[in-house]
Each structure stands twice: as structure tokens, then as C-alpha cells.
Scaffold this motif. Structure first.
Motif, short mmCIF file in Angstrom:
data_model
loop_
_atom_site.label_atom_id
_atom_site.label_comp_id
_atom_site.label_asym_id
_atom_site.label_seq_id
_atom_site.Cartn_x
_atom_site.Cartn_y
_atom_site.Cartn_z
N GLY A 183 43.53 30.21 39.95
CA GLY A 183 44.47 31.57 39.81
C GLY A 183 43.86 32.89 40.27
O GLY A 183 44.51 34.01 40.47
N HIS A 184 42.46 33.01 40.39
CA HIS A 184 41.84 34.20 40.40
C HIS A 184 40.86 34.22 41.60
O HIS A 184 39.78 35.02 42.00
CB HIS A 184 40.73 34.58 39.21
N GLU A 185 41.23 33.32 42.75
CA GLU A 185 40.34 33.23 43.76
C GLU A 185 40.22 34.50 44.59
O GLU A 185 39.33 34.48 45.21
CB GLU A 185 40.96 32.02 44.78
N VAL A 186 41.42 35.20 44.65
CA VAL A 186 41.30 36.29 45.62
C VAL A 186 40.41 37.44 45.04
O VAL A 186 39.70 38.10 45.85
CB VAL A 186 42.74 36.87 45.69
N TYR A 187 40.65 37.53 43.66
CA TYR A 187 39.54 38.55 43.16
C TYR A 187 38.00 37.97 43.31
O TYR A 187 37.17 38.75 43.51
CB TYR A 187 39.89 38.74 41.59
N ALA A 188 37.67 36.87 43.28
CA ALA A 188 36.39 36.38 43.31
C ALA A 188 35.81 36.58 44.65
O ALA A 188 34.93 36.70 44.91
CB ALA A 188 36.37 34.62 43.03
N SER A 189 36.85 36.30 45.58
CA SER A 189 36.39 36.61 47.32
C SER A 189 36.15 37.79 47.21
O SER A 189 35.10 38.24 47.97
CB SER A 189 37.57 36.04 47.95
N VAL A 190 36.94 38.77 47.01
CA VAL A 190 36.67 40.13 46.99
C VAL A 190 35.48 40.66 46.37
O VAL A 190 34.55 41.24 46.84
CB VAL A 190 37.86 40.91 46.71
N ALA A 191 35.01 40.20 45.23
CA ALA A 191 33.96 40.38 44.51
C ALA A 191 32.77 39.95 45.30
O ALA A 191 31.59 40.51 45.15
CB ALA A 191 34.10 39.71 43.20
N LEU A 192 32.88 38.65 45.87
CA LEU A 192 31.88 38.12 46.51
C LEU A 192 31.41 39.08 47.91
O LEU A 192 30.26 39.35 48.36
CB LEU A 192 32.01 36.89 47.11
N VAL A 193 32.43 39.55 48.20
CA VAL A 193 32.38 40.41 49.73
C VAL A 193 31.36 41.88 49.15
O VAL A 193 30.69 42.45 49.71
CB VAL A 193 33.63 40.70 50.40
N VAL A 194 31.98 42.31 48.25
CA VAL A 194 31.38 43.58 47.51
C VAL A 194 29.96 43.39 47.02
O VAL A 194 29.01 44.16 47.40
CB VAL A 194 32.26 44.11 46.34
N LEU A 195 29.83 42.07 46.55
CA LEU A 195 28.41 41.88 46.31
C LEU A 195 27.61 41.86 47.55
O LEU A 195 26.36 42.27 47.35
CB LEU A 195 28.38 40.58 45.73
N ALA A 196 28.11 41.09 48.58
CA ALA A 196 27.28 41.22 49.72
C ALA A 196 26.94 42.34 50.37
O ALA A 196 25.78 42.78 50.76
CB ALA A 196 28.25 40.21 50.76
N VAL A 197 28.12 43.51 50.18
CA VAL A 197 27.60 44.92 50.82
C VAL A 197 26.26 45.29 49.70
O VAL A 197 25.56 46.12 50.34
CB VAL A 197 28.90 45.64 50.61
N ALA A 198 26.69 45.06 48.52
CA ALA A 198 25.63 45.69 47.79
C ALA A 198 24.14 45.04 47.90
O ALA A 198 23.34 45.82 47.94
CB ALA A 198 25.88 45.41 46.29
N LEU A 199 24.15 43.91 48.12
CA LEU A 199 22.94 43.14 48.58
C LEU A 199 22.17 43.72 50.01
O LEU A 199 21.15 43.91 50.04
CB LEU A 199 23.22 41.60 48.49
N PHE A 200 23.13 44.03 50.80
CA PHE A 200 22.77 44.34 51.92
C PHE A 200 22.15 45.77 51.74
O PHE A 200 20.93 45.94 52.53
CB PHE A 200 23.61 44.38 53.11
N ALA A 201 22.78 46.46 51.04
CA ALA A 201 22.39 47.96 50.86
C ALA A 201 20.71 47.86 50.05
O ALA A 201 20.21 48.73 50.28
CB ALA A 201 23.34 48.75 49.95
N ALA A 202 20.91 46.86 49.16
CA ALA A 202 19.39 46.73 48.35
C ALA A 202 18.52 46.29 49.27
O ALA A 202 17.35 46.51 49.29
CB ALA A 202 19.65 45.72 47.26
N ALA A 203 18.73 45.27 50.27
CA ALA A 203 17.79 44.73 51.21
C ALA A 203 17.19 46.22 52.04
O ALA A 203 16.04 46.04 52.34
CB ALA A 203 18.21 43.79 51.91
#
Length: 66
Positions: free
Chosen positions: A40-60
Motif C-alpha cells: 500500500g506504500h509502494e509509490v512512497y517507497a519508490s519516490v524515497a529510493l529515487v530521492v535517496l539515489a540523488v543524495a547518494l550521487f551528491a555525496a559521491a
């Protein structure tokens, strides 16, 4: 460390995008929809993963190579 952050960011980005593709097209791809506790929360989790990816790329990007 930079390469590890980039790899984790890539995996998070791919899984987030595949989760969104699954939700909006009913293709059975990605890992997010297979996790029962996200039911029931798959969309939120997917968006959170995309945001996490952007943060990881910025940290890298801020890390020195090696």
C-alpha cells in the motif's frame, strides 16, 4: 568509497524507477512491490529510493576519488 556510493545510488535509482513503472503500468518488475511490509506504500517507497539515489550521487560527488 566514491565508487561504492555511486553503485548504491545506481541500485537505489533503478529500484525506485522500476517501482514507479510497476505502479503506473502494472509491469511486474522491481523489488519494491515484492516487500510485504510496504503493501500500500509502494509509490512512497519508490519516490524515497529515487530521492535517496540523488543524495547518494551528491555525496559521491563531494568525495575524493579512491
Amino acid at each position: 568509497m566514491k565508487q561504492l556510493l555511486e553503485l548504491l545510488g545506481f541500485v537505489a535509482l533503478v529500484q525506485g524507477v522500476l517501482g514507479l513503472v510497476h505502479e503506473f503500468t502494472d509491469w511486474h518488475v522491481g523489488l519494491v512491490q515484492r516487500l510485504g511490509f510496504l503493501n500500500g506504500h509502494e509509490v512512497y517507497a519508490s519516490v524515497a529510493l529515487v530521492v535517496l539515489a540523488v543524495a547518494l550521487f551528491a555525496a559521491a560527488e563531494n568525495r575524493k576519488p579512491g
